[in-house]
Design a protein around this motif. Structure first.
Motif, PDB file in Angstrom:
ATOM      1  N   ALA A 285       0.837  -1.204   0.000  1.00  0.00           N
ATOM      2  CA  ALA A 285       0.000   0.000   0.000  1.00  0.00           C
ATOM      3  C   ALA A 285       0.872   1.255   0.000  1.00  0.00           C
ATOM      4  O   ALA A 285       0.594   2.216  -0.729  1.00  0.00           O
ATOM      5  CB  ALA A 285      -0.929  -0.001   1.210  1.00  0.00           C
ATOM      6  N   ARG A 286       1.943   1.226   0.803  1.00  0.00           N
ATOM      7  CA  ARG A 286       2.863   2.375   0.846  1.00  0.00           C
ATOM      8  C   ARG A 286       3.527   2.586  -0.515  1.00  0.00           C
ATOM      9  O   ARG A 286       3.626   3.709  -1.004  1.00  0.00           O
ATOM     10  CB  ARG A 286       3.921   2.147   1.919  1.00  0.00           C
ATOM     11  N   ALA A 287       3.936   1.491  -1.159  1.00  0.00           N
ATOM     12  CA  ALA A 287       4.557   1.586  -2.480  1.00  0.00           C
ATOM     13  C   ALA A 287       3.571   2.142  -3.510  1.00  0.00           C
ATOM     14  O   ALA A 287       3.944   2.959  -4.360  1.00  0.00           O
ATOM     15  CB  ALA A 287       5.080   0.221  -2.914  1.00  0.00           C
ATOM     16  N   ALA A 288       2.314   1.715  -3.436  1.00  0.00           N
ATOM     17  CA  ALA A 288       1.295   2.202  -4.366  1.00  0.00           C
ATOM     18  C   ALA A 288       1.070   3.700  -4.185  1.00  0.00           C
ATOM     19  O   ALA A 288       0.938   4.443  -5.168  1.00  0.00           O
ATOM     20  CB  ALA A 288      -0.002   1.434  -4.174  1.00  0.00           C
ATOM     21  N   GLU A 289       1.048   4.168  -2.925  1.00  0.00           N
ATOM     22  CA  GLU A 289       0.882   5.602  -2.659  1.00  0.00           C
ATOM     23  C   GLU A 289       2.052   6.401  -3.224  1.00  0.00           C
ATOM     24  O   GLU A 289       1.873   7.472  -3.802  1.00  0.00           O
ATOM     25  CB  GLU A 289       0.764   5.847  -1.161  1.00  0.00           C
ATOM     26  N   GLU A 290       3.264   5.879  -3.064  1.00  0.00           N
ATOM     27  CA  GLU A 290       4.445   6.566  -3.589  1.00  0.00           C
ATOM     28  C   GLU A 290       4.438   6.580  -5.114  1.00  0.00           C
ATOM     29  O   GLU A 290       4.846   7.569  -5.731  1.00  0.00           O
ATOM     30  CB  GLU A 290       5.713   5.904  -3.058  1.00  0.00           C
ATOM     31  N   LEU A 291       3.963   5.505  -5.730  1.00  0.00           N
ATOM     32  CA  LEU A 291       3.900   5.427  -7.182  1.00  0.00           C
ATOM     33  C   LEU A 291       2.922   6.454  -7.749  1.00  0.00           C
ATOM     34  O   LEU A 291       3.191   7.078  -8.782  1.00  0.00           O
ATOM     35  CB  LEU A 291       3.498   4.010  -7.613  1.00  0.00           C
ATOM     36  N   VAL A 292       1.823   6.667  -7.054  1.00  0.00           N
ATOM     37  CA  VAL A 292       0.827   7.640  -7.505  1.00  0.00           C
ATOM     38  C   VAL A 292       1.421   9.049  -7.519  1.00  0.00           C
ATOM     39  O   VAL A 292       1.089   9.873  -8.373  1.00  0.00           O
ATOM     40  CB  VAL A 292      -0.424   7.584  -6.596  1.00  0.00           C
ATOM     41  N   ARG A 293       2.340   9.332  -6.598  1.00  0.00           N
ATOM     42  CA  ARG A 293       2.951  10.665  -6.507  1.00  0.00           C
ATOM     43  C   ARG A 293       4.003  10.937  -7.577  1.00  0.00           C
ATOM     44  O   ARG A 293       4.424  12.071  -7.749  1.00  0.00           O
ATOM     45  CB  ARG A 293       3.569  10.863  -5.123  1.00  0.00           C
TER      46      ARG A 293
ATOM     47  N   GLU B  94       8.368   4.385 -12.947  1.00  0.00           N
ATOM     48  CA  GLU B  94       7.115   3.677 -13.245  1.00  0.00           C
ATOM     49  C   GLU B  94       7.354   2.593 -14.299  1.00  0.00           C
ATOM     50  O   GLU B  94       6.880   1.466 -14.164  1.00  0.00           O
ATOM     51  CB  GLU B  94       6.075   4.678 -13.748  1.00  0.00           C
ATOM     52  N   GLU B  95       8.116   2.918 -15.334  1.00  0.00           N
ATOM     53  CA  GLU B  95       8.420   1.939 -16.376  1.00  0.00           C
ATOM     54  C   GLU B  95       9.271   0.801 -15.818  1.00  0.00           C
ATOM     55  O   GLU B  95       9.037  -0.374 -16.116  1.00  0.00           O
ATOM     56  CB  GLU B  95       9.168   2.619 -17.520  1.00  0.00           C
ATOM     57  N   MET B  96      10.243   1.134 -14.971  1.00  0.00           N
ATOM     58  CA  MET B  96      11.093   0.107 -14.375  1.00  0.00           C
ATOM     59  C   MET B  96      10.288  -0.830 -13.478  1.00  0.00           C
ATOM     60  O   MET B  96      10.531  -2.039 -13.455  1.00  0.00           O
ATOM     61  CB  MET B  96      12.220   0.761 -13.575  1.00  0.00           C
ATOM     62  N   LEU B  97       9.324  -0.295 -12.753  1.00  0.00           N
ATOM     63  CA  LEU B  97       8.488  -1.127 -11.894  1.00  0.00           C
ATOM     64  C   LEU B  97       7.638  -2.097 -12.715  1.00  0.00           C
ATOM     65  O   LEU B  97       7.383  -3.222 -12.290  1.00  0.00           O
ATOM     66  CB  LEU B  97       7.599  -0.258 -11.002  1.00  0.00           C
ATOM     67  N   GLY B  98       7.217  -1.660 -13.892  1.00  0.00           N
ATOM     68  CA  GLY B  98       6.488  -2.558 -14.788  1.00  0.00           C
ATOM     69  C   GLY B  98       7.365  -3.727 -15.228  1.00  0.00           C
ATOM     70  O   GLY B  98       6.934  -4.884 -15.247  1.00  0.00           O
ATOM     71  N   ASP B  99       8.620  -3.418 -15.560  1.00  0.00           N
ATOM     72  CA  ASP B  99       9.568  -4.474 -15.931  1.00  0.00           C
ATOM     73  C   ASP B  99       9.813  -5.411 -14.748  1.00  0.00           C
ATOM     74  O   ASP B  99       9.899  -6.630 -14.907  1.00  0.00           O
ATOM     75  CB  ASP B  99      10.898  -3.872 -16.386  1.00  0.00           C
ATOM     76  N   TYR B 100       9.925  -4.841 -13.561  1.00  0.00           N
ATOM     77  CA  TYR B 100      10.162  -5.623 -12.351  1.00  0.00           C
ATOM     78  C   TYR B 100       8.991  -6.576 -12.092  1.00  0.00           C
ATOM     79  O   TYR B 100       9.187  -7.729 -11.717  1.00  0.00           O
ATOM     80  CB  TYR B 100      10.375  -4.686 -11.164  1.00  0.00           C
ATOM     81  N   ALA B 101       7.777  -6.110 -12.345  1.00  0.00           N
ATOM     82  CA  ALA B 101       6.599  -6.957 -12.154  1.00  0.00           C
ATOM     83  C   ALA B 101       6.645  -8.156 -13.102  1.00  0.00           C
ATOM     84  O   ALA B 101       6.314  -9.283 -12.710  1.00  0.00           O
ATOM     85  CB  ALA B 101       5.324  -6.145 -12.378  1.00  0.00           C
TER      86      ALA B 101
END
Length: 85
Positions: A50-58, A66-73
C-alpha cells in the motif's frame, strides 16, 4: 615434408566448441524437478504494498521509475513461474 598444422587447428577448434557446449549445459541443475537457477521471489506485506502504491501515484506521469516497476513486475512473475512445481 607436409605440414599438419591445419589438421591440429581444426581438431582444436572442434574440441573448443564441444567444451563450450558442454559447459553451457553444466550450468543448469535440478532440484526436485525445478531449475536451480530460479531467483527467489520476495514477498511483500499488504502495508508495504500500500505504501509503495501511494508513492507510485505521486510520481510524475510516464516516469522512468514507473516503467522500471512494470519491468520488475514481469520479472517477478517469470521468477514465480520458474520456481513453481
Amino acid at each position: 615434408m607436409t605440414s599438419n598444422v591445419g589438421c591440429w587447428k581444426r581438431r582444436l577448434a572442434v574440441l573448443a566448441i564441444a567444451m563450450i557446449s558442454l559447459t553451457g549445459c553444466a550450468t543448469v541443475s535440478s532440484e526436485d524437478g525445478r531449475l536451480a537457477t530460479c531467483p527467489p521471489v520476495v514477498e511483500y506485506g499488504r502495508e508495504f504494498q500500500a505504501r509503495a502504491a501511494e508513492e507510485l501515484v505521486r510520481l510524475p506521469e510516464g516516469s522512468a521509475i514507473e516503467e522500471m516497476l512494470g519491468d520488475y513486475a514481469v520479472m517477478r512473475e517469470q521468477a514465480r513461474l520458474c520456481s513453481s512445481p
